[in-house]
Scaffold this motif. Structure first.
Motif, PDB file in Angstrom:
ATOM      1  N   SER A 159       2.338  -6.353 -10.629  1.00 10.09           N
ATOM      2  CA  SER A 159       0.948  -5.955 -10.422  1.00 10.09           C
ATOM      3  C   SER A 159       0.828  -4.550  -9.842  1.00 10.09           C
ATOM      4  CB  SER A 159       0.258  -6.956  -9.488  1.00 10.09           C
ATOM      5  OG  SER A 159      -1.047  -6.508  -9.162  1.00 10.09           O
ATOM      6  N   LEU A 160      -0.153  -3.814 -10.359  1.00 10.17           N
ATOM      7  CA  LEU A 160      -0.454  -2.478  -9.850  1.00 10.17           C
ATOM      8  C   LEU A 160      -0.943  -2.542  -8.403  1.00 10.17           C
ATOM      9  CD1 LEU A 160      -0.656   0.546 -10.661  1.00 10.17           C
ATOM     10  CD2 LEU A 160      -3.014   0.084 -11.383  1.00 10.17           C
ATOM     11  N   GLN A 161      -1.312  -3.742  -7.971  1.00  9.18           N
ATOM     12  CA  GLN A 161      -1.778  -3.899  -6.589  1.00  9.18           C
ATOM     13  C   GLN A 161      -0.737  -3.410  -5.589  1.00  9.18           C
ATOM     14  OE1 GLN A 161      -3.237  -7.821  -5.166  1.00  9.18           O
ATOM     15  NE2 GLN A 161      -1.896  -7.505  -3.405  1.00  9.18           N
ATOM     16  N   TYR A 162       0.532  -3.658  -5.873  1.00  8.91           N
ATOM     17  CA  TYR A 162       1.591  -3.307  -4.925  1.00  8.91           C
ATOM     18  C   TYR A 162       1.565  -1.823  -4.551  1.00  8.91           C
ATOM     19  CZ  TYR A 162       3.644  -7.966  -5.407  1.00  8.91           C
ATOM     20  OH  TYR A 162       3.852  -9.323  -5.386  1.00  8.91           O
ATOM     21  N   PRO A 163       1.701  -0.906  -5.525  1.00  4.93           N
ATOM     22  CA  PRO A 163       1.685   0.510  -5.133  1.00  4.93           C
ATOM     23  C   PRO A 163       0.321   0.987  -4.645  1.00  4.93           C
ATOM     24  CG  PRO A 163       1.703   0.320  -7.524  1.00  4.93           C
ATOM     25  CD  PRO A 163       1.940  -1.062  -6.983  1.00  4.93           C
ATOM     26  N   LEU A 164      -0.770   0.394  -5.150  1.00  2.67           N
ATOM     27  CA  LEU A 164      -2.099   0.828  -4.718  1.00  2.67           C
ATOM     28  C   LEU A 164      -2.347   0.497  -3.252  1.00  2.67           C
ATOM     29  CD1 LEU A 164      -4.437   0.058  -7.773  1.00  2.67           C
ATOM     30  CD2 LEU A 164      -3.558   2.267  -6.976  1.00  2.67           C
ATOM     31  N   VAL A 165      -1.956  -0.715  -2.832  1.00  2.00           N
ATOM     32  CA  VAL A 165      -2.112  -1.088  -1.422  1.00  2.00           C
ATOM     33  C   VAL A 165      -1.232  -0.199  -0.549  1.00  2.00           C
ATOM     34  CG1 VAL A 165      -1.636  -2.910   0.278  1.00  2.00           C
ATOM     35  CG2 VAL A 165      -2.842  -3.459  -1.845  1.00  2.00           C
ATOM     36  N   GLU A 166      -0.009   0.053  -0.986  1.00  2.00           N
ATOM     37  CA  GLU A 166       0.905   0.907  -0.211  1.00  2.00           C
ATOM     38  C   GLU A 166       0.361   2.327  -0.099  1.00  2.00           C
ATOM     39  OE1 GLU A 166       4.809  -1.643  -1.739  1.00  2.00           O
ATOM     40  OE2 GLU A 166       4.322   0.296  -2.631  1.00  2.00           O
ATOM     41  N   LEU A 167      -0.145   2.868  -1.205  1.00  2.00           N
ATOM     42  CA  LEU A 167      -0.690   4.224  -1.197  1.00  2.00           C
ATOM     43  C   LEU A 167      -1.954   4.306  -0.347  1.00  2.00           C
ATOM     44  CD1 LEU A 167      -0.691   7.140  -2.232  1.00  2.00           C
ATOM     45  CD2 LEU A 167      -1.943   6.343  -4.253  1.00  2.00           C
ATOM     46  N   THR A 168      -2.843   3.328  -0.502  1.00  2.00           N
ATOM     47  CA  THR A 168      -4.088   3.323   0.281  1.00  2.00           C
ATOM     48  C   THR A 168      -3.803   3.241   1.770  1.00  2.00           C
ATOM     49  OG1 THR A 168      -5.282   2.248  -1.538  1.00  2.00           O
ATOM     50  CG2 THR A 168      -6.276   2.126   0.651  1.00  2.00           C
ATOM     51  N   THR A 169      -2.872   2.379   2.148  1.00  2.00           N
ATOM     52  CA  THR A 169      -2.525   2.246   3.559  1.00  2.00           C
ATOM     53  C   THR A 169      -1.924   3.534   4.094  1.00  2.00           C
ATOM     54  OG1 THR A 169      -2.047  -0.097   3.134  1.00  2.00           O
ATOM     55  CG2 THR A 169      -1.348   0.788   5.253  1.00  2.00           C
ATOM     56  N   ALA A 170      -1.058   4.156   3.308  1.00  2.00           N
ATOM     57  CA  ALA A 170      -0.458   5.429   3.728  1.00  2.00           C
ATOM     58  C   ALA A 170      -1.537   6.492   3.941  1.00  2.00           C
ATOM     59  CB  ALA A 170       0.551   5.899   2.686  1.00  2.00           C
ATOM     60  N   LEU A 171      -2.492   6.571   3.023  1.00  2.00           N
ATOM     61  CA  LEU A 171      -3.565   7.563   3.136  1.00  2.00           C
ATOM     62  C   LEU A 171      -4.448   7.309   4.355  1.00  2.00           C
ATOM     63  CD1 LEU A 171      -4.636   7.913  -0.615  1.00  2.00           C
ATOM     64  CD2 LEU A 171      -3.343   9.563   0.763  1.00  2.00           C
ATOM     65  N   LEU A 172      -4.689   6.032   4.657  1.00  2.00           N
ATOM     66  CA  LEU A 172      -5.509   5.704   5.824  1.00  2.00           C
ATOM     67  C   LEU A 172      -4.776   6.022   7.127  1.00  2.00           C
ATOM     68  CD1 LEU A 172      -7.257   2.402   4.691  1.00  2.00           C
ATOM     69  CD2 LEU A 172      -8.279   4.667   4.974  1.00  2.00           C
ATOM     70  N   TRP A 173      -3.467   5.822   7.150  1.00  2.00           N
ATOM     71  CA  TRP A 173      -2.690   6.204   8.328  1.00  2.00           C
ATOM     72  C   TRP A 173      -2.717   7.719   8.509  1.00  2.00           C
ATOM     73  CZ3 TRP A 173       0.887   3.570  11.816  1.00  2.00           C
ATOM     74  CH2 TRP A 173       0.713   2.180  11.814  1.00  2.00           C
ATOM     75  N   ILE A 174      -2.630   8.451   7.403  1.00  2.00           N
ATOM     76  CA  ILE A 174      -2.731   9.905   7.480  1.00  2.00           C
ATOM     77  C   ILE A 174      -4.112  10.306   8.008  1.00  2.00           C
ATOM     78  CG2 ILE A 174      -2.861  12.024   6.105  1.00  2.00           C
ATOM     79  CD1 ILE A 174      -0.747  10.803   4.242  1.00  2.00           C
TER      80      ILE A 174
END
Length: 262
Positions: free
Chosen positions: A77-92
């Motif tokens: 599922s594309l969900q895996y990288p999207l959640v990881e990317l979104t979380t990384a961007l929010l931490w930034i």
């Protein structure tokens, strides 16, 4: 000792945020099914084959595998990288907004939990207590750190969010004469209140309801045209949107409203 450069803080936030996002994916899939997030280790959802550590590298592992299991080639599922990317961007975003401070960590943790809640409610129509009640406890613990968000405000906010939505639930059920709201939504508001206070919880409820009307109702109607059973509105997903907006811009929104109304 000289301060670490800004790029170092951003890079650290990105790497750590992506790792948190990877763990969030595990929680999103396993907690609604009442499975352990520790054992078994990460595996292909199709063939069940365990994944090597290099396949589990956030974002890049999915790209390296071209979105499919190395062993059975079933799509991942594309969900895996999207959640990881979104979380990384929010931490930034948290580090950029608050600097390398405890408040940035508090914001990043809060936003990460909101992602978990939004995804599980959208996918499974459920908000795990591990996110909501666990998040409430985390919010209170952060507030116990001297010099930050006041502990009294966090406690009152958690109580207000919990009791306030219970009252809404009772009134709505009497008016509609059918079940309204879920216990998960009530627990979620306690979590949001612990991080934003009673006023933040109230603003989140207003913004989340507005987002639900603006986005969720039309989407649910269209989905219901295809499947009459698919008409449930995942309120937690829209409360998560409201909660994120409140955390960053809540004070400005309230100030604008007061100036506009009075």
């Amino acid at each position: 000792m000289s301060e670490a450069p800004a790029w170092f803080h951003i890079l650290f936030a990105a790497i750590f945020g992506a790792a948190v996002g990877s763990f969030l994916n595990v929680c999103i899939y396993r907690w609604p099914a009442e499975e352990s997030v520790i054992r078994p280790p990460s595996r292909c959802p199709g063939c069940g084959h365990g994944l090597a550590w290099y396949d589990n590298i956030p974002i890049f592992g999915w790209i390296w595998l071209r979105g499919a299991c190395r062993y059975c080639r079933k799509p991942i599922s594309l969900q895996y990288p999207l959640v990881e990317l979104t979380t990384a961007l929010l931490w930034i975003a948290a580090v950029v907004h608050f600097g390398p401070t405890v408040e940035a960590l508090r914001a990043a943790v809060y936003l990460s939990i909101l992602i978990g809640i939004a995804m599980t409610d959208a996918r499974e129509m459920v908000i795990p207590d591990q996110f909501s009640l666990g998040g409430t406890l985390i919010g209170i613990l952060f507030a116990a750190i001297p010099g930050g968000f006041p502990l009294t405000t966090a406690l009152i906010g958690a109580l207000f969010g919990y009791a306030g939505l219970w009252i809404v639930k009772i009134v709505a059920e009497k008016a509609l004469r059918k079940p309204a709201l879920g216990i998960g939504d009530i627990h979620m508001m306690a979590f949001i209140g612990a991080f934003t206070g009673w006023s933040g919880a109230l603003l989140t409820l207003m913004l989340g309801s507005f987002a639900g009307l603006l986005i969720g109702v039309p989407f649910t109607w269209l989905r219901g045209r295809l499947s009459p059973m698919a008409t449930y509105l995942p309120l937690g997903t829209f409360l998560a949107i409201g909660g994120a907006i409140t955390y960053f811009w809540g004070e400005a929104i309230v100030a604008w409203y007061v100036a506009f109304a009075f």
